[in-house]
Structure formats: structure tokens, C-alpha cells
Design an enzyme around this catalytic site. Structure first.
Site, short mmCIF file in Angstrom:
data_model
loop_
_atom_site.label_atom_id
_atom_site.label_comp_id
_atom_site.label_asym_id
_atom_site.label_seq_id
_atom_site.Cartn_x
_atom_site.Cartn_y
_atom_site.Cartn_z
N ASP A 46 0.83 -1.20 0.00
CA ASP A 46 0.00 0.00 0.00
C ASP A 46 0.87 1.26 0.00
O ASP A 46 1.96 1.28 0.57
CB ASP A 46 -0.91 0.02 1.24
CG ASP A 46 -1.73 1.28 1.32
OD1 ASP A 46 -2.64 1.44 0.49
OD2 ASP A 46 -1.45 2.12 2.20
N GLU A 62 0.90 -0.61 -5.16
CA GLU A 62 -0.15 0.40 -5.32
C GLU A 62 0.55 1.73 -5.60
O GLU A 62 0.89 2.48 -4.70
CB GLU A 62 -1.02 0.51 -4.07
CG GLU A 62 -2.24 1.38 -4.30
CD GLU A 62 -2.63 2.22 -3.09
OE1 GLU A 62 -3.80 2.62 -3.00
OE2 GLU A 62 -1.76 2.51 -2.25
#
Length: 707
Positions: free
Chosen positions: A299, A354
Site C-alpha cells: 500500500d 499500489e
């Protein structure tokens, strides 16, 4: 003492069993004194003082008592230390493997828990890891919000109730969110407090192991949503509590503005620090080896790559946007180390970044000078769909813009495409189904009455958007839990602003299970398009050729692998005898049709018809071909319908006598030459315009809407 490598720090730090004693180690160089406290010593640390070495590591050995560990399994523990101003503070050990909170006290702080269950209570894995799939079809899921009821669901409930659904819909990978402990539930798991501990809201570490083993038994690989980009600002419960004003080299974090993310209100790691690298690399290995995760989705990678964290930045593809003094070299090196380590200990791991910036070489091997990720999330795709759904009438949609958004990725750097993930449904936004159909989803989804124009449009476009995103947008596909059947509403985690309600923090499986509701149609199509990819493996093919983006007809035609795809986005016009370019000559047949009755359509496209090709142009002169394709065939293309066609081998003709609407047959063998590069070509004028179906003597349903 054994030698400990940087990636197995959990065998040294935190609590470990060594020679009939518990050894506890903690890196806290700024501490002046330190003690271990807990239930085992009635929270009196005077009897368990720790010693500090020259590297700032505190240690204590606690011998067994009466043949049993002095610290009982599942009992509470904390690290107590005194910093420079003479104040004593209690903190949860940084390497703690489980942390819980008293559910009877509102706002109670978390406690570290010594987790060392006896062999009779320790979960033993029974099933091997599934092999790496050719292309990941990922089901993004949040265990806590997976119940139909407005409550927090458990790991075991998810394993028993939701994993079979995922398997039935032909996904091959599950991506679990919010696994690492986070004291604030509404953070969606992105403000981590305890990096080695599973979220206790959904159960114990053994329960999570049960879930992962159950997934493996179904052939599902499991990825973990890992957050190494920032840390919760929570001092009482989290890692930030170890920062007592020391310098960066004695802390997990940078000091000053560099150590704080203004938009996320969180702390930022100092990736230049050896102990930080040990902590983070060991964290990745812990989840792989202890819990058998098959990889990670990292992330917030954009925030890691740049000192500006991507804030107020618009990346245009110019290389000075990626490689400059704004690049966080320390973070880049950490990610290179992380990917090298992961793939060394688990060669078939899947690791996804991401990243919205599209940094070059992010998805190339470290040995080639890349950062080492296997895939990057194609984050611009959902933004394009949201813009179209919210701001453009159907007739204003540009086929070329859609095509360019879906194909805008670097050759040889693989992407995971998705139309919508959890990001598009968090409070303040809505699922695509809800944007398309709004409140009519509450009143117009019954199959017992005729569908309104809004519902007709919504279901048709929902299927088309997700399918073209999968087929053209990347080398893998992702869907968030519930979007496969058009889950209504938004996601709103329990928080003060909604009275701590779980009402919209759940998945209403009853909607798709009800045979009289239209949600089943979107779910059936989602299952079929996953099966289509499984049978034909088009996501792994290097052959991707867009032959036509016709703005007047609102039709996109492309080839991916051995399939020819035709998407008619026109809200009104259907075309009979529509000419479609292709590569190989022969006869083609319907493989998947969004207008099939099984998917809530009108059944206008034949599933038993052969489409024979005609040669186009002069051999050896592509410029004389039709849409730069050497062959063509003609089809019926209804409005708001997408169809995939496959080329039938003569010797396999008998095996395709059944309808292919659910793609149950074995696909034809490889018959189309694989191209070495990704190609796109604009549409050209046709000598023969297709006939509009409304000019023919055929009855069709003309209820449409441009809204």
C-alpha cells in the site's frame, strides 16, 4: 547464540523461547531504563529489569518456573521504559505477535499479549500452497465487513462462508485487507499499530491460519495488503509510542516534517536505518513463513517513492518527475531489498505495488535495475470510469479515450486492472452499480417486474465496464468484495460520525442469493468472464491489438490472445452485419455474450452461429486491409452489449455443439500467432457501413436512457 539475518529478526526480537526460558528483546536506544511488566508479575517491573547493549537493544531472560513458562500463554504484557525527561511510559512491545483490547471499556487502550499456544492449540497447516496462476484474478476482501449482519465478522466465518463464494466465481487469488492490527477500525487497516500482530477483532493468529489453509485447500492463493508506507500516529497502542524525541538514527521514524505525512496524519519510516530495515524485512518474512501468505499488495508505494509523497503532483510520464532529488532513494532501496528477499524465500510469490505515478522499472527485476514488483495496480482506470459515469452522457463517451486509458501501460511491466476497488466505495463515494442505478436499486431489482430503463442501462454497463477493464486493462484483474454482483450503497466503517454503526460495513449476500433479484445476473456474468480467462488465458497473451475505436458507432473492437472482443457502447443503435477485423482466417463462434438471458440480457445474439471470415486487401500489404486486419467476419452487435468470439478448430468442431454462454467447453488450441509487441491502431473508414438494426424488420427492446 545463533546468527540472525536481517530478515528473521523475529527470532531474536520480541518474545522467543530459548533453552527453557523466555527471552525478550526490544530496540529502544533512547530509553534510560527499561522493565518488562504484565499479568505475570502483577505489573510490577521492579523484579524484571532489562539490560541494554551498545546497540540500544534491551534484553531480559525469564527462566521457566516449575517446568512451565513464567509468562503464561495469552497473558498481557507491556514494555515499560524511562526516557530522558525521567518520565516512565508503558508501550506495547514493537514485535508483539498479538494485541487485544478490553471490549467492555469504551476507548480502552490495547494490551500486548504473549502468544505461544501449546501444541494442542496451535494450528497445523494441512494443504500446500497452490501453484502460481498464469494470471492473477484477485478478489479483494475485508474479513471484518464480510458478514451479512451489521457486525464484525471473524476469520473462521470468512473461511467457511465467503471463500466458497470466491472459489465458485472462478477467482484464483484472495487479497486480504486490514490483517495487521490497527486500533482505529475506521482506518480500513491502513493506520497500523502492531505490525506482527493479526487484527484481534476477527480472531486469533490460529484462526487466520485456518482461513489461509482453507483458501489453499480450494486452490486460492492469499495475498496480504501490507502497509510499510506509514505508521499510525497512535502513541499509546502503536509503534509511534517508541518515539520520545530522539534523533532519526535512534528511532523508527524521521524527525520533523520528513517524519510526518500531513494528509494521512501518520508517521513515516526512516528507511536508511538498519533497525528499521530489519523490522520491515522481518515483518514480510514473518507473514510468509508463519502464516503462509503467497505474496503482498504494498500500500501507498507512491508516498514511499517520493519525498513529496505524490501530494499535489500530476504525473505526465516525463522522466524528471520520477528521477530527481524528489526521489526517496532510501525507500526505493528498501523496496528493492524487500522484493529480492520475498522472491528468494518464495520464488512464486506475487507482489503488487499500489502506485499511481507509474515509475519506470517499478515492475522490472532488481537484477535488471528495477524495483522488483510483479505487478502495478492500474489506478488511473477507475478514475476514467468515474469521470464518465458522473460527468458524461452516454453519447459523449469517447471510445478512443477509453481504449487509451485501458492500454496506457509500459510494455513488459505488468499491471493489475480494476474498474473499482474498495477505494471507489468508501464513504463519500458509491459503488459503480449505485452510481448507475441509484435508489432504483432498492425498488427496481425484482425479476418479477419489467426492468426500468435505468436498471436496464445500469446492469448492461456494469457488465461491460468490468469486462472491458479485465480484457484490455492489464495482465491481471481485481474486484472488491461484493462488486461482482453490484452491491449497492457505500462503505462506512463504524465511527463517531455515524454513531459507531456497522450498518454499511457489511456485505448483503442475501441480495445475490435471492433468485428473484437481478443481482444474480451481474454475479453470473462475473463468474463467466473469470472462467473465460481461465479457459483462454488471454491476460497472459502478448497479443493485444485494438483494430477499431469507432466514435460514431460507439464500438470498440480488439483482439487479446485467441479471442476477438466487440463492445458496443451505443445507448440505442444495434448493428446487423457489423464487420469485425481479425487475424486468423476460419470460422468464429460466440464465447461470452453479456446480452445472454442468463446474464439478464435479451438473448439477441446467437450462440450457435458460425461466423466465417473473408480475406481483406492484398496479401503482404497491411495498408489495404480492413482496419489493418487481414480477415474479417460479420456479426450482430446489439446496443450496450459486449461479445467475445473464439476461432473454432475444424477437428474440434464437435466439441462446441453446446452453447458457450457459460464457457464450459475446452477452448480451441493455440491457433493465432503471438505478437511480440502491444499494438493499437485507429479505426479506418469502411467501404460498407453496417446496417442499423432498427432499419430491419426485427423487434427489439428500445427502452434506453442517456442519463
Amino acid at each position: 547464540m545463533p546468527i540472525y539475518f536481517p530478515s528473521i529478526g523475529y527470532l531474536k526480537f520480541g518474545f522467543n523461547r530459548e533453552d527453557n526460558e523466555i527471552v525478550y528483546r526490544e530496540w529502544a536506544p533512547a530509553a534510560q531504563e527499561a522493565q518488562l511488566i504484565g499479568d505475570f508479575n502483577e505489573w510490577d517491573g521492579s523484579r524484571h529489569r532489562m539490560e541494554k547493549n551498545q546497540f540500544g537493544v534491551w534484553t531480559i531472560q525469564i527462566p521457566d518456573s516449575g517446568g512451565s513458562p513464567t509468562i503464561p500463554h495469552n497473558s498481557r504484557v507491556k514494555f515499560r521504559f524511562k526516557h530522558g525527561n525521567g518520565v516512565w511510559v508503558d508501550r506495547i512491545p514493537a514485535w508483539i505477535k498479538y494485541a487485544t483490547v478490553d471490549p467492555t471499556r469504551f476507548g480502552a487502550p490495547y494490551d500486548g499479549v504473549y502468544w505461544n499456544p501449546p501444541s494442542s492449540e496451535r494450528y497445523v497447516f494441512k494443504y500446500p500452497r497452490p501453484p502460481m496462476p498464469k494470471a492473477p484474478r484477485i478478489y479483494e476482501a475485508h474479513v471484518g465487513m464480510s458478514s451479512s449482519e451489521p457486525r464484525i465478522s471473524s476469520y473462521r466465518e470468512f473461511a467457511d462462508d465467503v471463500l466458497p463464494r470466491i472459489h465458485a466465481n472462478n477467482y484464483n487469488t484472495v487479497q486480504l485487507m486490514a490483517v495487521m492490527e490497527h486500533s482505529y477500525y475506521a482506518s480500513f487497516g491502513y493506520h497500523v499499530t502492531n505490525f506482527f500482530a493479526v487484527s484481534s477483532r476477527s480472531g486469533t493468529p490460529e484462526d487466520l491460519k485456518y482461513l489461509i489453509d482453507k483458501a489453499h485447500s480450494l486452490g486460492l492463493r492469499v495475498l496480504m495488503d501490507v502497509v510499510h508506507s506509514h505508521v499510525s500516529n497512535n502513541v499509546t497502542d502503536g509503534l509511534n509510542g517508541f518515539d520520545v524525541g530522539q534523533s532519526s538514527q535512534e528511532s523508527y521514524f524521521h524527525t520533523g516534517d520528513r517524519g510526518y505525512h500531513k494528509l494521512w496524519d501518520s508517521r513515516l519510516f526512516n528507511y536508511d536505518n538498519w533497525e528499521v530495515l530489519r523490522f520491515l524485512l522481518s515483518n514480510l518474512r514473518w507473514w510468509i513463513e508463519e502464516f503462509k501468505f503467497d505474496g503482498f499488495r504494498f500500500d501507498g508505494v507512491t508516498s514511499m517513492l517520493y519525498h513529496h509523497h505524490g501530494i499535489n503532483m500530476s504525473f505526465t510520464g516525463k522522466y524528471n518527475e520520477y528521477f530527481s532529488e524528489a526521489t526517496n532513494v532510501d525507500a526505493v532501496v528498501y523496496l528493492m531489498l524487500a522484493n529480492s528477499m520475498i522472491h528468494n524465500i518464495l520464488p512464486e510469490a506475487t507482489v503488487i505495488a499500489e502506485d499511481v505515478s507509474g515509475m519506470p522499472a517499478l515492475g522490472r527485476l532488481v537484477s535488471e535495475g528495477g524495483i522488483g514488483f510483479d505487478y502495478r495496480l492500474a489506478m488511473a482506470i477507475p478514475d476514467k470510469w468515474i469521470d464518465y459515469l458522473k460527468n458524461k452522457a452516454d453519447k459523449e463517451w469517447s471510445m478512443r479515450e477509453i481504449m487509451l486509458s485501458l492500454t496506457n501501460r509500459r510494455y513488459t511491466e505488468r499491471c493489475i486492472a480494476y474498474a473499482e476497488s474498495h477505494d471507489q466505495a468508501i464513504v463519500g463515494d458509491r459503488t459503480f452499480a449505485f452510481i448507475l442505478m441509484d435508489t432504483e436499486m432498492y425498488s427496481g431489482m425484482s425479476c418479477l417486474t419489467d426492468a426500468s430503463p435505468t436498471i436496464e442501462r445500469g446492469i448492461a454497463l456494469h457488465k461491460m465496464i468490468h469486462f472491458i477493464t479485465m480484457a484490455l486493462g492489464g495482465e491481471g484483474y481485481l474486484n472488491f468484495m461484493g462488486n461482482e454482483f453490484g452491491h449497492p450503497d457505500w462503505i462506512d466503517f463504524p465511527r463517531e460520525g455515524n454513531g459507531w454503526s456497522c450498518e454499511k460495513c457489511r456485505r448483503e449476500w442475501n441480495l445475490v442469493d435471492a433468485d428473484h433479484l437481478r443481482y444474480k445476473f451481474m454475479n453470473a456474468f462475473n463468474r463467466a468472464m473469470n472462467l473465460l480467462e481461465e479457459k483462454f488465458s488471454f491476460l497472459t497473451s502478448t497479443k493485444q491489438i485494438v483494430s477499431s475505436t469507432n466514435e460514431e458507432d460507439k464500438v470498440i473492437v480488439f483482439e487479446r490472445g485467441d479471442l476477438v472482443f466487440v463492445f458496443n457502447f451505443h445507448p440505442e443503435n444495434s448493428y446487423d452485419g457489423y464487420k469485425v477485423g481479425c487475424d486468423a482466417p476460419g470460422k468464429y463462434r460466440n464465447a461470452l455474450d453479456s446480452d445472454a438471458l442468463e446474464f439478464g440480457g435479451h438473448g439477441r445474439v446467437s450462440h450457435d452461429t458460425y461466423h466465417f471470415t473473408s480475406p481483406e486487401g492484398i496479401p503482404g500489404k497491411p495498408e489495404t486491409n480492413f482496419n489493418n486486419r487481414p480477415n474479417s467476419f460479420k456479426i450482430l452487435s446489439p446496443a450496450r452489449t459486449c461479445v467475445a468470439y473464439f476461432r473454432v478448430e475444424e477437428d474440434l468442431e464437435d466439441s462446441f455443439d453446446e452453447k458457450l454462454v457459460v464457457v464450459e467447453e475446452t477452448p480451441a488450441e493455440d491457433t493465432v500467432a503471438q505478437h511480440e509487441s502491444l499494438e493499437t491502431s485507429a479505426s479506418v473508414e469502411e467501404d460498407e457501413r453496417p446496417t442499423k438494426i432498427e432499419d430491419l424488420d426485427i423487434e427489439i427492446d428500445d427502452e434506453t436512457s442517456d442519463d
